[in-house]
Design an enzyme around this catalytic site. Structure first.
Site, PDB file in Angstrom:
ATOM      1  CE  LYS A  80     -11.349  -9.494 -10.622  1.00 28.53           C
ATOM      2  NZ  LYS A  80      -9.934  -9.876 -11.055  1.00 28.53           N
ATOM      3  CG  PHE A  92       6.284   3.487  -6.879  1.00 29.61           C
ATOM      4  CD1 PHE A  92       7.484   2.482  -6.769  1.00 29.61           C
ATOM      5  CD2 PHE A  92       6.379   4.338  -8.034  1.00 29.61           C
ATOM      6  CE1 PHE A  92       8.655   2.619  -7.856  1.00 29.61           C
ATOM      7  CE2 PHE A  92       7.312   4.498  -9.007  1.00 29.61           C
ATOM      8  CZ  PHE A  92       8.496   3.623  -8.670  1.00 29.61           C
ATOM      9  NE  ARG A 117       7.240  -2.715  14.299  1.00 25.56           N
ATOM     10  CZ  ARG A 117       6.077  -2.368  14.463  1.00 25.56           C
ATOM     11  NH1 ARG A 117       4.890  -2.747  13.782  1.00 25.56           N
ATOM     12  NH2 ARG A 117       5.757  -1.013  15.073  1.00 25.56           N
ATOM     13  N   PRO A 118      11.966  -5.880  13.249  1.00 24.89           N
ATOM     14  CG  PRO A 118      12.920  -6.553  15.393  1.00 24.89           C
ATOM     15  CD  PRO A 118      12.535  -5.303  14.524  1.00 24.89           C
ATOM     16  CB  CYS A 140       4.873  -6.731  -4.263  1.00 28.50           C
ATOM     17  SG  CYS A 140       3.218  -5.974  -5.079  1.00 28.50           S
TER      18      CYS A 140
END
Length: 445
Positions: free
Chosen positions: A43, A161, A263-264, A272
């Site tokens: 990585k 966040f 939003r359904p 997360c």
């Protein structure tokens, strides 16, 4: 902040996954000298060569810019990190423990145990990972016991966040910063480590360690609750023949509620929200306040149920059986503008339909590589139209813009039957029905 500013701390970022790579790259672009650290040599080699480890809009270009500036380097050496850094950001993962709802803190503890013995002068260790409340206090004792500098090393918590797909903007232009600190010195060090961001007028909340730990899981729990709430209302709509989209649109116009996360559809996934609400409920039970957040178990149950109900809707559209039917699955990532397939509802649904005997073909603009590794038994294609060829039904599972922009008349030329199940309420139902399609979505007649 000017390059070479003597007051600017040198930063290390421990862990170069989604959070760590984004943080290291963006902070270098903002003018800091940054050293990225990871135990995985491959990585590190890829990052040093300018290869971003994840799909995140804008990140590859910023990685090139940061490397060219000379302000960003990568290493596997914690000794080098301890010598280099003034502020050390812990950005390693805290996945769900196998067989438990608890968070796996082994990566955080390993990072602290690897770094602390090399901290020989006053410095600040800053946790950004999402952890159960109480972790920071315990890690403070651990780092000070292991560090040669002892209590001259302090620990703070600065929760992240980031929204996947918007990680660069959320790092460089956050809507708030939370500093969980135990001293004025730690607070000033954090302010110095975020000076270019603070100079934009970004609000700062200074608080204690425990509150800073709680902020992220509290925010994610609220968002998860909002998503599951509207999906619970979708089930009610189905029972009485009401329309969930009209209901959601009406609620969104109430400024006390708002339309975001209302939003359904198929529900939430990713690395997360699912694991954070489970770990939060688990930790609450450990500290004797489980009843206070017991509703999160129901939030989780509603969310899991959306996947099964979507499979049921596909089965219904196909006349009661999936076996032998050709199904085009649009989407694999848990959300658009990401290649993240962790707990992805899209792949869960696709794999379930495959298990029921469906001839499922999957396409996603960014997540096919990850999907193939995780679900090698599924079939994949290189485009939305390719996987839809001769399909008995098209199922939209991730709301990428490329799917929303498909012309229903054009798609009708390649499918076997004009049937579409909109798992994300992302399409214009009237437009598709006008083009002769049977359009179905949960919560809509």
């Amino acid at each position: 902040m000017e390059q070479g500013d003597s007051d600017a701390p040198r930063l290390t970022v421990i862990g170069t996954g989604y959070l760590g790579a984004t943080h290291a790259i963006c902070m270098a672009v903002l003018g800091f000298e940054v050293l990225g650290v990871d135990a995985d040599p491959e990585k590190i080699e890829r990052l040093a060569a300018g290869e971003a480890p994840i799909f995140e809009p804008g990140l590859p270009e910023l990685l090139t810019k940061a490397l060219d500036s000379g302000r960003l380097r990568f290493t596997t050496s914690h000794a080098e990190a301890g010598e280099f850094g003034d502020v050390h950001f812990l950005c390693v993962g805290t996945p769900q423990l196998p067989g438990s709802d608890a968070a796996d803190l082994s990566y955080v503890e390993s990072a602290v145990r690897s770094l602390a013995p090399h901290l020989r002068r006053r410095s600040l260790v800053v946790g950004k990972s999402t952890v159960p409340v109480g972790t920071a206090q315990r890690l403070t004792g651990l780092v000070q016991d292991l560090a040669p500098a002892g209590t001259d090393v302090e620990l703070a918590w600065n929760p992240e966040f980031l929204r996947e797909g918007f990680g660069v903007d959320d790092t460089m232009h956050p809507d708030r910063l939370v500093f969980g600190v135990a001293s004025d010195w730690a607070h000033e060090r954090l302010r110095a480590a975020f000076k270019p961001v603070l100079d934009q007028g970004t609000p700062v909340i200074r608080t204690d360690l425990a509150t800073a730990e709680l902020v992220k899981v509290a925010a994610n729990s609220f968002l998860a609750t909002k998503i599951s709430y509207i999906n619970a209302m979708a089930e009610v709509c189905e029972a009485v023949g009401a329309d969930i989209k009209d209901l959601a649109d009406s609620l969104a116009l109430d400024d006390r509620i708002g339309g975001k996360f209302l939003r359904p559809g198929l529900g939430f996934g990713g690395g997360c929200l699912p694991k954070d609400i489970r770990a939060f409920a688990h930790r609450a039970e450990e500290i004797g306040v489980g009843q206070a957040v017991s509703f999160l178990r129901q939030v989780d149950d509603i969310n899991r149920r959306r996947r099964a109900r979507t499979v049921d809707l596909v089965r219904e559209v196909l006349g009661g059986t999936v076996a032998g039917k050709r199904i085009a699955a649009w989407g694999a990532a848990f959300k658009p503008n990401s290649d993240d397939i962790r707990d992805a509802p899209a792949l869960d649904v696709a794999h379930t339909l495959h298990g029921l005997g469906g001839d499922v073909r999957v396409y996603d603009p960014a997540a096919l590589g990850n999907a193939r590794r995780a679900f090698p038994d599924l079939r994949y294609g290189d485009g939305a139209f390719e996987v839809a060829e001769d399909a008995d039904v098209v199922v939209l599972l991730t709301e990428w813009s490329v799917f929303r922009e498909v012309e229903p008349e054009a798609l009708a030329e390649v499918v076997g039957h004009r049937r579409i199940v909109d798992g994300r309420h992302a399409l214009d139902a009237a437009r598709w029905r006008k083009a002769g399609w049977e359009y179905r979505a949960l919560g809509r007649s």
